[in-house]
Design an enzyme around this catalytic site. Structure first.
Site, PDB file in Angstrom:
ATOM      1  N   CYS A   2       0.845  -1.193   0.000  1.00  0.00           N
ATOM      2  CA  CYS A   2       0.000   0.000   0.000  1.00  0.00           C
ATOM      3  C   CYS A   2       0.881   1.244   0.000  1.00  0.00           C
ATOM      4  O   CYS A   2       1.890   1.302   0.693  1.00  0.00           O
ATOM      5  CB  CYS A   2      -0.945   0.092   1.183  1.00  0.00           C
ATOM      6  SG  CYS A   2      -2.132  -1.241   1.256  1.00  0.00           S
ATOM      7  N   ARG A  27       3.978  -0.434  -4.748  1.00  0.00           N
ATOM      8  CA  ARG A  27       3.649  -0.907  -3.395  1.00  0.00           C
ATOM      9  C   ARG A  27       2.309  -1.643  -3.344  1.00  0.00           C
ATOM     10  O   ARG A  27       1.929  -2.192  -2.308  1.00  0.00           O
ATOM     11  CB  ARG A  27       3.613   0.278  -2.427  1.00  0.00           C
ATOM     12  CG  ARG A  27       4.927   1.014  -2.325  1.00  0.00           C
ATOM     13  CD  ARG A  27       4.811   2.183  -1.379  1.00  0.00           C
ATOM     14  NE  ARG A  27       4.645   1.737  -0.025  1.00  0.00           N
ATOM     15  CZ  ARG A  27       5.624   1.448   0.821  1.00  0.00           C
ATOM     16  NH1 ARG A  27       6.876   1.586   0.430  1.00  0.00           N
ATOM     17  NH2 ARG A  27       5.378   1.047   2.038  1.00  0.00           N
ATOM     18  N   TRP A  73      -2.714  -2.706  -1.729  1.00  0.00           N
ATOM     19  CA  TRP A  73      -2.429  -4.135  -1.876  1.00  0.00           C
ATOM     20  C   TRP A  73      -3.353  -4.812  -0.873  1.00  0.00           C
ATOM     21  O   TRP A  73      -3.212  -4.632   0.333  1.00  0.00           O
ATOM     22  CB  TRP A  73      -0.962  -4.422  -1.557  1.00  0.00           C
ATOM     23  CG  TRP A  73      -0.571  -5.843  -1.847  1.00  0.00           C
ATOM     24  CD1 TRP A  73      -0.189  -6.350  -3.056  1.00  0.00           C
ATOM     25  CD2 TRP A  73      -0.518  -6.937  -0.924  1.00  0.00           C
ATOM     26  NE1 TRP A  73       0.089  -7.682  -2.946  1.00  0.00           N
ATOM     27  CE2 TRP A  73      -0.112  -8.077  -1.648  1.00  0.00           C
ATOM     28  CE3 TRP A  73      -0.793  -7.069   0.425  1.00  0.00           C
ATOM     29  CZ2 TRP A  73       0.047  -9.316  -1.062  1.00  0.00           C
ATOM     30  CZ3 TRP A  73      -0.647  -8.316   1.018  1.00  0.00           C
ATOM     31  CH2 TRP A  73      -0.226  -9.430   0.279  1.00  0.00           C
ATOM     32  N   ASN A  99      -1.957   2.065   5.576  1.00  0.00           N
ATOM     33  CA  ASN A  99      -1.057   1.010   5.125  1.00  0.00           C
ATOM     34  C   ASN A  99      -0.707   0.182   6.350  1.00  0.00           C
ATOM     35  O   ASN A  99      -0.246   0.743   7.345  1.00  0.00           O
ATOM     36  CB  ASN A  99       0.202   1.653   4.519  1.00  0.00           C
ATOM     37  CG  ASN A  99       1.312   0.656   4.272  1.00  0.00           C
ATOM     38  OD1 ASN A  99       1.068  -0.534   4.087  1.00  0.00           O
ATOM     39  ND2 ASN A  99       2.539   1.137   4.261  1.00  0.00           N
ATOM     40  N   GLY A 100      -0.948  -1.128   6.316  1.00  0.00           N
ATOM     41  CA  GLY A 100      -0.622  -1.973   7.462  1.00  0.00           C
ATOM     42  C   GLY A 100      -1.766  -2.900   7.796  1.00  0.00           C
ATOM     43  O   GLY A 100      -2.681  -3.096   6.984  1.00  0.00           O
ATOM     44  N   GLU A 478      17.344 -18.176  -6.936  1.00  0.00           N
ATOM     45  CA  GLU A 478      17.063 -16.809  -7.361  1.00  0.00           C
ATOM     46  C   GLU A 478      16.542 -16.776  -8.809  1.00  0.00           C
ATOM     47  O   GLU A 478      15.558 -16.104  -9.115  1.00  0.00           O
ATOM     48  CB  GLU A 478      18.337 -15.948  -7.224  1.00  0.00           C
ATOM     49  CG  GLU A 478      18.231 -14.518  -7.721  1.00  0.00           C
ATOM     50  CD  GLU A 478      17.109 -13.707  -7.065  1.00  0.00           C
ATOM     51  OE1 GLU A 478      16.560 -14.125  -6.049  1.00  0.00           O
ATOM     52  OE2 GLU A 478      16.773 -12.643  -7.630  1.00  0.00           O
ATOM     53  N   LYS A 482      12.852 -15.481  -9.807  1.00  0.00           N
ATOM     54  CA  LYS A 482      12.680 -14.360 -10.738  1.00  0.00           C
ATOM     55  C   LYS A 482      11.745 -14.758 -11.871  1.00  0.00           C
ATOM     56  O   LYS A 482      10.845 -14.023 -12.242  1.00  0.00           O
ATOM     57  CB  LYS A 482      14.062 -13.969 -11.288  1.00  0.00           C
ATOM     58  CG  LYS A 482      14.192 -12.554 -11.693  1.00  0.00           C
ATOM     59  CD  LYS A 482      14.778 -11.658 -10.625  1.00  0.00           C
ATOM     60  CE  LYS A 482      14.035 -11.736  -9.341  1.00  0.00           C
ATOM     61  NZ  LYS A 482      14.651 -10.994  -8.263  1.00  0.00           N
ATOM     62  N   GLU A 485       8.090 -15.414 -10.571  1.00  0.00           N
ATOM     63  CA  GLU A 485       7.508 -14.192 -10.017  1.00  0.00           C
ATOM     64  C   GLU A 485       6.864 -13.325 -11.096  1.00  0.00           C
ATOM     65  O   GLU A 485       5.789 -12.771 -10.888  1.00  0.00           O
ATOM     66  CB  GLU A 485       8.642 -13.419  -9.323  1.00  0.00           C
ATOM     67  CG  GLU A 485       8.243 -12.121  -8.668  1.00  0.00           C
ATOM     68  CD  GLU A 485       9.417 -11.444  -7.950  1.00  0.00           C
ATOM     69  OE1 GLU A 485      10.590 -11.804  -8.227  1.00  0.00           O
ATOM     70  OE2 GLU A 485       9.171 -10.562  -7.130  1.00  0.00           O
ATOM     71  N   HIS A 501      16.546 -37.321  -5.743  1.00  0.00           N
ATOM     72  CA  HIS A 501      15.906 -37.804  -4.517  1.00  0.00           C
ATOM     73  C   HIS A 501      14.401 -37.552  -4.557  1.00  0.00           C
ATOM     74  O   HIS A 501      13.763 -37.406  -3.514  1.00  0.00           O
ATOM     75  CB  HIS A 501      16.560 -37.161  -3.288  1.00  0.00           C
ATOM     76  CG  HIS A 501      17.988 -37.565  -3.141  1.00  0.00           C
ATOM     77  ND1 HIS A 501      18.369 -38.794  -2.644  1.00  0.00           N
ATOM     78  CD2 HIS A 501      19.132 -36.934  -3.499  1.00  0.00           C
ATOM     79  CE1 HIS A 501      19.684 -38.885  -2.674  1.00  0.00           C
ATOM     80  NE2 HIS A 501      20.175 -37.779  -3.199  1.00  0.00           N
ATOM     81  N   LYS A 600       6.002  -4.456  -3.884  1.00  0.00           N
ATOM     82  CA  LYS A 600       7.453  -4.340  -3.712  1.00  0.00           C
ATOM     83  C   LYS A 600       7.879  -4.467  -2.252  1.00  0.00           C
ATOM     84  O   LYS A 600       8.874  -5.083  -1.942  1.00  0.00           O
ATOM     85  CB  LYS A 600       7.879  -2.976  -4.265  1.00  0.00           C
ATOM     86  CG  LYS A 600       9.352  -2.676  -4.138  1.00  0.00           C
ATOM     87  CD  LYS A 600      10.105  -3.320  -5.261  1.00  0.00           C
ATOM     88  CE  LYS A 600      11.598  -3.060  -5.201  1.00  0.00           C
ATOM     89  NZ  LYS A 600      12.325  -4.139  -5.899  1.00  0.00           N
TER      90      LYS A 600
END
Ligand code: M6R
Length: 605
Positions: A2, A27, A73, A99-100, A478, A482, A485, A501, A600
């Site tokens: 947010c 955000r 968000w 925000n929160g 990573e 990426k 995502e 395995h 983000k």
């Protein structure tokens, strides 16, 4: 998570708020809205991106020079028009954005319902508005303090209060908020890029600050209701940093900014072949250093895993790497001889911040590797090393990760030298190698063409694997993160020896496997692992150093990258992985910078 903006001045507020929201859209982008203060408060909000909000604003034309805005968000309640912020209390006393997460919102909501308050949305935010309304005593600052004493959780709130149409108020706890100080105007924002076009002077709002803004003044009160002295900081970031500058996407621009991000980060830490950290460890600490804990989330966690390989090998100090959301609840064993390192681009990630606080409380020395200046993690750590990567806007991190790797190399060498395991000459040689990395990253960016070509092969796959050994293993995680995502192709990163395995059962004709093999000592083992997956029909894309022999025979495609010291290879190897994810996503036609469901900065747990 947010984004909040606020404006109070003499210009029309709506365009300034919308521009600010565009800068903060990374955000969250589930919905957006603004409220303009005047004789009445006008709220305009819409589901989806800022463009949708702009279309609504174009119909309504809200006029006024004071306002607040929000890009959401979603946490509590689906991303629709009703749950979009701003929210106005039942009696119209307050209109606010948040925000929160308010953890005890159900309890407060039930209490307020009993008092006759009617709720329109499913959000926890509306509870703050109704509670403020219920507690309002004619003094907005006192009421904010009373609200703060009732709500549990994290919040950054900006509000307009009925009867105070020449002011904006804000309060915060555990979520970022900054005030931009202008000339005859003031600004509120969750992050610096939103205010950069207007001012570089800012006040970083502290937890339990209660702020009253007029166009000419910033007054901050503490929990005791008394006015506080405040310090205005000057931001060094440029407006350019938050613009695409001709690139199609921020991610592409940020990938290309990596040589600079790395250089700007490591150069201030290296002087004449020696390492100079921007803070001091307590006297004698490094000699008796018992254990290092690295705590982070997502890509920053992968940096921690990479650092483990390097620090343990170079400095022979045991390193434990944790995902922050696990570390904070697993009752870790810590003492004053432990060093806890927190890696975070935003410096606001809720779990990483909570882990930092927990470690401090248990007596460990804490240091952080952070990109955003004055962020909470940076401020609360005993020592901080800033990554000078500049503003990173794309949700998928690239240049911040590159800069974090740079700090890890420097730190590993510093500790090895302190422990007497690395002499002055070797240290000098190693720091020279670190300083040569930006030029090698630059050369690695020429893998743009081949990665683009390979994206054509992988864009329609449903599943992919990234395999590697040793220091290449964290990069597999990573590269895989990426790709999934932003391109939404399912993918997994695996230690190449671990695949058989269980997971190898998923390899079938045409499954794409990226095999990273940059460590000479492990090359033959990797070649065997490549043969194993190829024998089961995999389409293998190998990432190896220039000059590697015998790879063409076993791989379908080969990406060659420049060679560097084994410890420093991650900065090279990661580049084609980023480009692969980027090009695949562009080919699939998705929004590279704003992948679905993500934001983000993750300021909720
Ligand atoms: O701001 P932080 O570095 O603390 O964020 C941690 C993760 O959320 C972040 O690295 C995330 O995994 C990235 N979107 C990955 O590209």
């Amino acid at each position: 998570m947010c984004g909040i903006v606020g404006y109070i001045g003499e210009k029309q507020a709506a365009p300034i708020l919308v521009e600010g929201l565009r800068k903060l859209e990374y955000r969250g982008y589930d919905s957006a809205g603004i409220a303009i203060s005047g004789e009445n408060v006008t709220v305009v909000k819409e589901k989806g991106r800022i463009d949708n909000l702009q279309a609504e604003i174009d119909k309504v034309y809200p006029v006024g020079t004071i306002g607040i805005g929000h890009t959401r968000w979603a946490t509590h309640g689906i991303p629709d028009h009703i749950n979009a912020h701003p929210h106005t209390s039942m009696n119209g006393i307050v209109t606010l954005v948040h925000n929160g997460i308010i953890e005890n919102y159900i309890e407060i909501k039930n209490e307020l319902k009993e008092k006759g308050y009617v709720f329109k949305s499913e959000t926890d935010t509306e509870v703050i508005a109704q509670l403020f309304d219920n507690l309002f005593n004619g003094n907005p600052v006192e009421t904010m303090i009373n609200v703060a004493s009732r709500v549990e959780g994290s919040y950054a709130v900006a509000m307009i209060v009925k009867g105070f149409s020449d002011r904006v108020f804000t309060m915060k706890k555990d979520n970022p908020m900054i005030i931009g100080k202008g000339n005859g105007e003031n600004f509120i924002a969750s992050d610096i890029p939103a205010i950069l076009p207007y001012t570089k002077d800012c006040y970083i709002v502290k937890d339990n600050d209660f702020v009253e803004l007029t166009k000419d003044g910033i007054t901050v009160y503490g929990l005791d209701g008394k006015e506080k002295e405040i310090e205005i900081n000057s931001i060094s970031m440029s407006v350019d940093a938050a613009q695409k500058n001709g690139y199609d996407y921020f991610m592409e621009k940020e990938i290309y900014e990596q040589p600079k991000a790395f250089r700007d980060t490591v150069s201030p830490l290296i002087k004449d072949g020696r390492i100079v950290l921007p803070f001091e460890f307590p006297q004698g600490f490094t000699k008796k250093l018992n254990r290092i804990h690295i705590v982070a989330c997502g890509s920053a966690y992968h940096v921690g895993m990479t650092a483990k390989y390097i620090i343990e090998d170079m400095a022979r100090i045991p390193v434990i790497v944790d995902i922050a959301s696990e570390f904070r609840y697993r009752n870790p064993i810590l003492n004053e001889n432990d060093l806890c390192i927190f890696v975070s681009q935003s410096g606001e990630t809720a779990d990483t911040l909570a882990s930092l606080r927990e470690s401090k409380a248990r007596g460990a020395f804490t240091m952080s590797i952070v990109n955003v200046l004055y962020s909470t993690i940076a401020r609360e750590s005993n020592g901080v090393i800033y990554t000078n990567a500049g503003a990173e806007i794309a949700v998928a991190t690239t240049k911040a990760l590159m800069a974090q790797l740079g700090v890890c190399y420097v730190l590993a060498a510093f500790l090895a030298h302190e422990k007497g395991l690395m002499g002055d000459d070797i240290l000098h040689q190693f720091t020279d190698e670190i300083l040569a990395i930006p030029e090698k990253i630059e050369r690695t960016l020429t893998t743009d063409d081949i990665t683009k070509e390979i994206s054509g092969y992988i864009k329609d796959r449903h599943s992919m694997f990234f395999i590697g050994r040793g220091i290449d293993y964290p990069l597999c995680l990573e590269g895989s993160l990426k790709l999934k995502e932003i391109s939404y192709i399912h993918s997994e990163g695996y230690g190449a020896g671990e695949l058989k395995h269980g997971t190898i059962s998923l390899i079938e004709n045409g499954t794409a496997v990226v095999a990273i093999a940059t460590d000479d000592a492990l090359l033959n083992k990797m070649i065997s692992n490549i043969k194993e997956v190829r024998a089961r029909g995999a389409f293998v894309i190998a990432v190896v150093k220039e000059g590697t022999k015998g790879i063409h025979e076993v791989a379908d495609k080969v990406i060659y990258v420049p060679s560097a010291s084994r410890y420093l290879m991650p900065s090279i190897t990661v580049v084609p992985l980023q480009l692969l994810a980027y090009h695949t996503t562009v080919l699939k036609g998705f929004d590279v910078d704003k992948p679905r469901n993500l934001a983000k900065s993750v300021t909720v747990e």
